[in-house]
Design an enzyme around this catalytic site. Structure first.
Site, PDB file in Angstrom:
ATOM      1  N   GLY A  53      63.461  71.892   2.039  1.00  0.00           N
ATOM      2  CA  GLY A  53      63.558  73.211   1.422  1.00  0.00           C
ATOM      3  C   GLY A  53      62.990  74.317   2.290  1.00  0.00           C
ATOM      4  O   GLY A  53      63.018  75.485   1.912  1.00  0.00           O
ATOM      5  N   HIS A  54      62.458  73.927   3.485  1.00  0.00           N
ATOM      6  CA  HIS A  54      61.893  74.924   4.398  1.00  0.00           C
ATOM      7  C   HIS A  54      62.710  75.042   5.681  1.00  0.00           C
ATOM      8  O   HIS A  54      62.222  75.567   6.677  1.00  0.00           O
ATOM      9  CB  HIS A  54      60.452  74.539   4.761  1.00  0.00           C
ATOM     10  CG  HIS A  54      59.584  74.282   3.584  1.00  0.00           C
ATOM     11  ND1 HIS A  54      59.354  75.234   2.630  1.00  0.00           N
ATOM     12  CD2 HIS A  54      58.899  73.174   3.186  1.00  0.00           C
ATOM     13  CE1 HIS A  54      58.550  74.730   1.694  1.00  0.00           C
ATOM     14  NE2 HIS A  54      58.273  73.477   2.007  1.00  0.00           N
ATOM     15  N   HIS A 104      55.962  77.096  -1.515  1.00  0.00           N
ATOM     16  CA  HIS A 104      56.563  76.369  -2.635  1.00  0.00           C
ATOM     17  C   HIS A 104      56.522  77.219  -3.897  1.00  0.00           C
ATOM     18  O   HIS A 104      56.651  76.713  -5.013  1.00  0.00           O
ATOM     19  CB  HIS A 104      55.812  75.060  -2.896  1.00  0.00           C
ATOM     20  CG  HIS A 104      55.561  74.281  -1.656  1.00  0.00           C
ATOM     21  ND1 HIS A 104      54.378  74.351  -0.964  1.00  0.00           N
ATOM     22  CD2 HIS A 104      56.365  73.441  -0.971  1.00  0.00           C
ATOM     23  CE1 HIS A 104      54.456  73.563   0.101  1.00  0.00           C
ATOM     24  NE2 HIS A 104      55.643  73.005   0.123  1.00  0.00           N
ATOM     25  N   GLY A 133      57.949  68.360   3.007  1.00  0.00           N
ATOM     26  CA  GLY A 133      58.958  68.504   1.968  1.00  0.00           C
ATOM     27  C   GLY A 133      60.176  69.239   2.502  1.00  0.00           C
ATOM     28  O   GLY A 133      60.050  70.083   3.390  1.00  0.00           O
ATOM     29  N   ASP A 190      50.930  65.727   2.014  1.00  0.00           N
ATOM     30  CA  ASP A 190      51.292  65.536   3.424  1.00  0.00           C
ATOM     31  C   ASP A 190      50.128  64.949   4.205  1.00  0.00           C
ATOM     32  O   ASP A 190      50.296  64.014   4.992  1.00  0.00           O
ATOM     33  CB  ASP A 190      51.697  66.871   4.053  1.00  0.00           C
ATOM     34  CG  ASP A 190      52.978  67.428   3.473  1.00  0.00           C
ATOM     35  OD1 ASP A 190      54.009  67.392   4.158  1.00  0.00           O
ATOM     36  OD2 ASP A 190      52.968  67.891   2.312  1.00  0.00           O
TER      37      ASP A 190
END
Lengths: 332, 332
Positions: free
Chosen positions: B56-57, B219, B54, B110
């Site tokens: 955002g990291h 998250h 995802g 994932d």
């Protein structure tokens, strides 16, 4: 205020202790004097570069100590100039007989303390040159400044001067180059939130949930205007236009720094960079090099700043030269 | 919600466009497929490394694409796994005839999507190996996970596997090394604030002004406990103790990653690192290498995570090998 600190009184020294532990082979930290040095001093006969300023803008300046950039960085209290004693101490320690360049951001306290330190060091026989960086187009005469504030262009000045010193240029040559970079740099920032200075324990200013401050200073000094927060494209336009209007029309493409203020995700910085590049293209400004990330921060402020620096071939070559500091590193 | 974005729907593609513009010589970005590649593919006969997850990291994973690390990174929506199609596309594109290692963080989506992609790619004749990273000691079976979550050790797996692939090792050898690193890694995080996913427009969870979440997921998944926020030393102790208790007692010193969650100033990360080092010394754990900064972030979350990875001489040698990615760079 929630912060990962032990006490507001020991923020700077505690961080320097951690920095020393994190970079044992690369840095030597004088925690008492609050000066960060390269672990291995440069060769005799080379010009040395010293910078410094208030803490809270990391990696500027301590993170730029290393081969190809700074020889020493003096850390003041958070958002407070280092004192002359620190600067003298650093200057004497790094001089290798060829003189020392002081890189100073244009804030009243910094300019005064570096001036005083330069006089003291000069009286003991060290040759000193000084470049004052004043690249922020947002305002003249701000809370801490007479004239324009010094922000993102400082990184470019330190990088280019550092590379020139490494090549063995004279103090006059290094200082002239630093001055040319400083003169060709223009910046402006935007804040989405305030920052919180540990010693104050509360946000430096209030910014409503739907507003942004255009032209913010790196200590939370007021900018040009407070407006409804908009999208990345509009924010980019509000930064690019005043910078482009003020940018010297000298030859050369530009080095672009899209800088995070500390609390803005890299994802958003890349979005902003995409917008900035499009606007620069429309404005006929060619991008030669770019840097996107957190480099000149304001503690936990959300927002970003944009810096453009005119760069001729010589400046680009020195920008590309190897650098090995904790905060900037390439081409070793 | 104030963010430097154009629209919550275009966050990932807009960031990829900016990333492509920021690293024109180094990266090639397939914006449609949302895959970031090295601009210059590696030599034929070398194992390739693909990761993803995802968004955002950042810089994980796209920022670790480059010589000595990843060949491609697949970007999902914010906090959402990339789809099998992306992963297949990346895997086929980077295979140089020696097979492809998939580095996967242990989240249900994932793991499932990388498995499906591996089957599809294998059916077209590409040899695939997979390493699943599950280093977070905070909780078993979280919001998005069966078993432990994959966090900071992923960076070390990607670095070490990348270096081994660059040296020309076989897929089996690279995969075994990656597995050894993953098995020797332990992490835990703490949040001082929530993060805000653009598509949701509000903080993922509520955290009162005087509390912290120990064991937070990247998250915003719940951790072990919610407590009154304390100082850096106590927070460091709350991270070091459970990690040290769970760390394999294998030979070798440790690689330490003190990682910012996105909105925590570098000044605070260095303070935390200073505390962590003292506690590791007391626990008899010797630090071989360290990294302090924002590497595996959670959008605009304030907080940090600590990762320890057992490293024998071979792992340390591969850790020290040159890397040239936007997010990690040394020894070129």
């Amino acid at each position: 205020m929630k912060k990962l600190i032990n006490s507001a009184d020991t923020v700077v020294t505690d961080a320097l202790v951690g920095m020393a532990a994190a970079h044992p082979g690369a840095l030597r930290v004088d925690v008492d004097q609050r000066v960060v040095y390269r672990a291995i001093p440069k060769d005799a006969g080379r010009v040395a570069i010293v910078s410094g300023g208030g803490s809270g803008h990391e990696p500027l300046h301590s993170g730029f100590v290393g081969s190809g950039m700074l020889d020493a960085a003096c850390a003041g209290e958070v958002f407070t100039s280092p004192v002359p004693d620190q600067i003298v101490s650093a200057t004497v320690a790094v001089d290798r007989g060829a003189g020392v360049l002081h890189v100073v951001k244009n804030y009243t306290g910094d300019v005064m303390n570096f001036e005083m330190a330069a006089e003291l060091a000069a009286s003991s026989g060290i040759r000193i040159a000084t470049v004052v960086v004043a690249d922020d187009v947002a305002v003249e005469d701000s809370l801490y400044t007479a004239g324009r504030r010094g922000v993102g262009a400082t990184l470019v000045v330190e990088k280019v001067a550092g590379a020139a010193a490494e090549e063995g240029r004279s103090l006059e040559q290094v200082a002239a180059l630093a001055e040319r970079v400083a003169q060709g740099g223009r910046s402006m920032g935007v804040a989405l939130t305030s920052c919180t200075v540990p010693a104050n324990g509360k946000p430096s200013f209030d910014l409503p949930d739907d507003e942004m401050e255009i032209g913010i200073g790196i200590h939370g000094e007021p900018g040009r205007s407070r407006e409804k927060a908009t999208g990345a494209r509009e924010v980019a336009r509000r930064l690019v236009e005043p910078i482009a209007a003020d940018l010297p029309s000298a030859d050369g493409d530009v080095i672009v720094l899209l800088n995070g203020m500390g609390a803005t995700p890299l994802l958003e910085l890349y979005i902003m960079y995409g917008q900035v590049v499009g606007l620069l293209r429309e404005a006929g400004i060619a991008v030669a090099r770019s840097l996107v990330g957190n480099y000149v921060t304001s503690l936990d402020m959300a927002g970003c700043s944009l810096t453009l620096v005119r760069a001729d071939e010589e400046i680009l070559r020195l920008w590309d030269a190897p650098v090995a500091s904790p905060g900037l590193r390439w081409g070793e």
